[in-house]
Design a protein around this motif. Structure first.
Motif, PDB file in Angstrom:
ATOM      1  N   GLY A   1      47.286  31.635  36.511  1.00  0.00           N
ATOM      2  CA  GLY A   1      48.080  32.257  37.556  1.00  0.00           C
ATOM      3  C   GLY A   1      48.101  33.770  37.464  1.00  0.00           C
ATOM      4  N   GLU A   2      47.806  34.302  36.289  1.00  0.00           N
ATOM      5  CA  GLU A   2      47.796  35.749  36.124  1.00  0.00           C
ATOM      6  C   GLU A   2      46.400  36.317  36.345  1.00  0.00           C
ATOM      7  OE1 GLU A   2      50.254  37.882  35.343  1.00  0.00           O
ATOM      8  OE2 GLU A   2      51.858  36.437  35.099  1.00  0.00           O
TER       9      GLU A   2
ATOM     10  N   ILE B   1      44.496  38.051  37.950  1.00  0.00           N
ATOM     11  CA  ILE B   1      44.579  38.942  39.093  1.00  0.00           C
ATOM     12  C   ILE B   1      43.457  39.941  39.147  1.00  0.00           C
ATOM     13  CG2 ILE B   1      47.024  38.787  39.485  1.00  0.00           C
ATOM     14  CD1 ILE B   1      47.392  41.156  37.656  1.00  0.00           C
ATOM     15  N   PHE B   2      42.711  40.045  38.112  1.00  0.00           N
ATOM     16  CA  PHE B   2      41.699  41.093  38.097  1.00  0.00           C
ATOM     17  C   PHE B   2      40.326  40.563  38.489  1.00  0.00           C
ATOM     18  CE2 PHE B   2      44.407  44.299  36.548  1.00  0.00           C
ATOM     19  CZ  PHE B   2      45.340  43.633  35.784  1.00  0.00           C
TER      20      PHE B   2
ATOM     21  N   CYS C   1      50.104  26.435  38.288  1.00  0.00           N
ATOM     22  CA  CYS C   1      49.620  27.820  38.332  1.00  0.00           C
ATOM     23  C   CYS C   1      48.096  27.922  38.397  1.00  0.00           C
ATOM     24  CB  CYS C   1      50.120  28.602  37.124  1.00  0.00           C
ATOM     25  SG  CYS C   1      51.916  28.647  37.003  1.00  0.00           S
ATOM     26  N   TYR C   2      47.402  26.975  37.831  1.00  0.00           N
ATOM     27  CA  TYR C   2      45.941  27.056  37.826  1.00  0.00           C
ATOM     28  C   TYR C   2      45.375  26.660  39.186  1.00  0.00           C
ATOM     29  CZ  TYR C   2      44.967  27.816  32.824  1.00  0.00           C
ATOM     30  OH  TYR C   2      44.843  28.351  31.570  1.00  0.00           O
TER      31      TYR C   2
END
Lengths: 187, 561
Positions: free
Chosen positions: A21-22, A24-25, A80-81
């Motif tokens: 979920g993080e 973001i990059f 989240c995944y």
């Protein structure tokens, strides 16, 4: 400066960018969502529990099972995944089970502590050596290790009993003595 | 039947709107404060403030659903469980990115004053003069001395902690006691000062966090929780809710109306004044009109200009303030997310207690004091030193008890900094109405066409190399300089689009923030900025707002408005 410290959490304990979920990059785009129930049945949760406990075992301090890490990991993968990461993760569980059977003739949960550690040490080496091409998911063991560590150290029992948890410090000392062995702050 | 007549209408309740409401009500005006989003009451509505990480359903990770609903906000830190609900839903409030532009918005009472970074610096003398001297954009119609007393005034009320340093590039202010540098930062500061002979300095940052209580405002001192962005029941950082709104409410002169999207200013062409505003109730979709003598536009940089663009279109097709040809142009941000970090050796017996709400600051040293680079303007560096935590990598420990025990203890001291660079005002960097696309309320959205150019790209090289060089000169080991990637807007310092100036032919606002074409309309948020400096801008919006409000009330009293 707290809002500018975004950079500090992009790697977590594996030398790789945080997966899931993080993510973001990487500009990964949402895929079709799996609907309905959890991807994890009791068999998968048991295996996850054994993997997490091998990564963060109980010693004189609580282990991953004490901290409910398997449930945390399952919830994260479920909610989240995105689908490609979910697939890699679930396939990774199967691979671990298969490797355990072919290497030791037993399922992972039945291995001795030493055998479990040996297997996951090899996987850690493999995951660290893995060069991830663009647009491809991370190595499944990177996901598992990151989630096990994150789930362990963000659990209530570990924050309060392993780390030093002070929700309202009330004051600041920028030069406090540190004695070797003292736990880190929880927050 | 609700009252529809007020002395003043303030549009937007963020940092500058809160100040406008406070100043105008305290001077006796009956004020209607309009906010497009929901109400958030101080203390009561800080729903995540006291949660520990294990109490968030996903331990402060993002769910797929959050990511799906926030195609813009997912790009950086604003999308998180701990601040969820304070940044807008991108699906409800879309915009058009001609080029990538990250627009992080907070649509609620308090706006982004609830989640802001709280860094509070004065512009310096040079900042107000550089455009004229270098032939960039247009000259500011004011100088440092015009704003100096207003900086002093707003610093005192907002509560800015900081150290007096007597630096020309970073003027001192009316400060609360400074927060402390930690022992590693102190040591690095003294090495830097020595190496650069005092020409580069590392100081504690100046922040709108209370190092000491402000009992008159019912605000307590910082408790060192570092959870500011969730709202603070102690009122220990400046926000509309903790500071300006209670002051305005206490006068009995304020009416706050949440869920009020201003669709346009009502313009009376005979008097050449705004007569009031039209709003759309965001909950009922009903339209209402309110009347006033003066209007303060504080809807946030782009939205203030959006309102102007939708106003008086029967007279100026591109909206009120467009007669100059500059409305919507000269967008600026601070470009950042590049710098350096490294390891600090030798402090293994030192740690810290408490979570300081701010860090250190290295004021601008490029193109000042005789230094001359191949680009204009400069940058400051913001960062902190700390010991690594359980999220660090320990390559030699794969799994097991040793790894667990090692991660349970603090790791190596590290120091890092990101530079914040000034972005020049380019006419070509602009926003405009995209009438093809509509938001949830059927209103046309903005298109954003902004990019950084040669001056910024050259500066970024220095931003990385200088940060690395400073650390190396101070004995920091394993220094790595990096560009972590910047897209315009990420600074969340949108500025420009309705700039102040001396001439109605080249500017939208005059020296008192009045729209040239409607002098009873004041724009005092980031839209008014003529240049950006390299320092964080909110303190300047506060000072400009207080100054303009003082002027506006005097003009009302004289019968001029």
């Amino acid at each position: 400066m707290d809002r500018r410290e975004v950079i500090k959490l992009i790697t977590i304990a594996t030398g790789a960018a945080l997966v899931g979920g993080e993510l973001i990059f990487t500009g990964c785009t949402p895929e079709k969502k799996p609907t309905g129930d959890s991807l994890f049945g009791s068999k998968e949760l048991d295996l996850l529990g054994d993997i997490a406990e091998t990564i963060m075992p109980r010693t004189e301090t609580p282990g991953a099972k004490d901290a409910g890490v398997a449930e945390f990991i399952a919830g994260t993968v479920d909610r989240c995944y995105f689908e490609p990461d979910q697939q890699t993760f679930m396939a990774g569980l199967v691979t671990i089970e298969e490797t355990s059977r072919s290497r030791y003739g037993k399922q992972f949960g039945r291995l001795t502590g030493e055998q479990k550690t040996e297997m996951l040490q090899d996987l850690d080496r493999e995951a660290r050596a893995y060069r991830r091409p663009d647009g491809v998911t991370a190595h499944y063991f990177t996901m598992m290790k990151q989630l096990a560590i994150y789930g362990y150290f963000t659990s209530e029992i570990v924050q309060k009993q392993v780390l030093r948890h002070v929700p309202i410090p009330g004051s600041y000392d920028g030069c406090m003595p540190y004695n070797e062995g003292d736990p880190a702050w929880a927050i | 039947m609700p009252n529809i007549e007020y002395d003043a209408i303030v549009i937007g309740s963020g940092i500058s709107g809160g100040w406008a409401a406070k100043e105008l009500t305290e001077k006796g005006l009956k004020v209607l404060l309009l906010e497009r989003g929901r109400n958030i009451e101080h203390i009561k509505d800080y729903e995540h403030e006291h949660k520990e990480i294990w109490q968030f359903p996903n331990r402060n990770q993002r769910t797929r659903e959050m990511i799906d609903d926030h195609p813009v906000h997912k790009r950086d830190y604003p999308l998180s469980e701990e601040t969820f609900g304070l940044y807008v839903n991108d699906r409800e409030s879309p915009y058009t990115e001609v080029k990538r532009f990250d627009w992080y918005r907070g649509y609620q009472v308090g706006g982004r004053s609830l989640m802001w970074g709280r860094q509070s610096y004065r512009f310096n003398r040079m900042d107000f003069e550089a455009n004229a001297r270098e032939g960039i954009g247009i000259d500011w119609p004011i100088r440092y001395d015009d704003l100096d007393p207003w900086y002093h005034y707003v610093e005192g009320f907002a509560g800015i902690s900081g150290s007096k340093e007597n630096l020309e590039v970073l003027p001192d202010g009316n400060f609360l006691p400074p927060f402390d540098l930690n022992c590693v930062e102190k040591e690095i500061a003294s090495r830097i000062e020595k190496h650069y002979d005092g020409k580069r300095r590392l100081i504690i940052s100046r922040a709108a966090n209370l190092s000491r209580a402000l009992p008159d405002q019912n605000r307590g001192k910082c408790m060192y929780r570092a959870r500011c962005n969730r709202g603070c029941s102690y009122g220990a950082y400046f926000s509309t809710q903790s500071s300006t709104l209670p002051a305005a409410m206490a006068t009995g002169n304020l009416t706050l109306r949440p869920w009020s999207i201003v669709t346009r200013l009502l313009y009376d062409k005979d008097s050449k004044r705004a007569s009031g505003v039209e709003i759309l109730d965001a909950e009922t979709n009903q339209t209402y009109e309110y009347r006033s003598k003066i209007v303060f536009l504080n809807a946030s940089t782009f939205n203030s200009t959006w309102i102007l663009m939708n106003s008086a279109t029967d007279i100026w097709s591109d909206g009120l303030g467009s007669s100059s040809g500059e409305l919507g142009h000269n967008v600026m941000d601070h470009h950042f997310r590049c710098g350096a970090n490294g390891d600090v050796e030798g402090f293994d017996d030192k740690y810290y207690f408490g979570r300081r709400p701010t860090g250190y600051y290295i004021p601008r040293f490029r193109n000042v004091n005789g230094d001359k680079r191949d680009y204009l303007r400069g940058f400051g560096l913001q960062g902190s030193a700390s010991r690594t935590g359980w999220n660090r990598d320990i390559a030699e420990l794969a799994v097991g008890a040793d790894l667990k025990h090692a991660l349970s203890k603090p790791g190596q001291w590290r120091i890092g900094a990101t530079a914040f660079g000034e972005m020049l005002p380019y006419h070509e960097n602009r926003i405009y109405i995209d009438s093809e696309k509509k938001d949830k309320w059927g209103l046309p959205v903005l298109a954003v066409d902004v990019e950084i150019r040669e001056n910024e790209l050259k500066m970024r090289k220095d931003m990385i190399n200088d940060a690395a060089e400073i650390f190396e000169s101070a004995g920091v080991k394993n220094v790595v300089g990096s560009d972590w990637g910047y897209a315009p807007g990420m600074g969340i310092h949108e500025m420009g689009t309705a700039r102040m100036g001396r001439d109605p032919k080249t500017s939208v606002l005059n020296a008192w923030n009045q729209v040239w074409d409607a002098p009873n309309v004041f724009v005092t948020d980031g839209a008014c900025m003529t240049s950006a400096s390299c320092v964080n801008p909110s303190l300047t919006y506060m000072a400009l707002t207080a100054r303009a409000a003082d002027y506006a009330v005097k003009e009302v009293r004289k019968g001029n408005l």
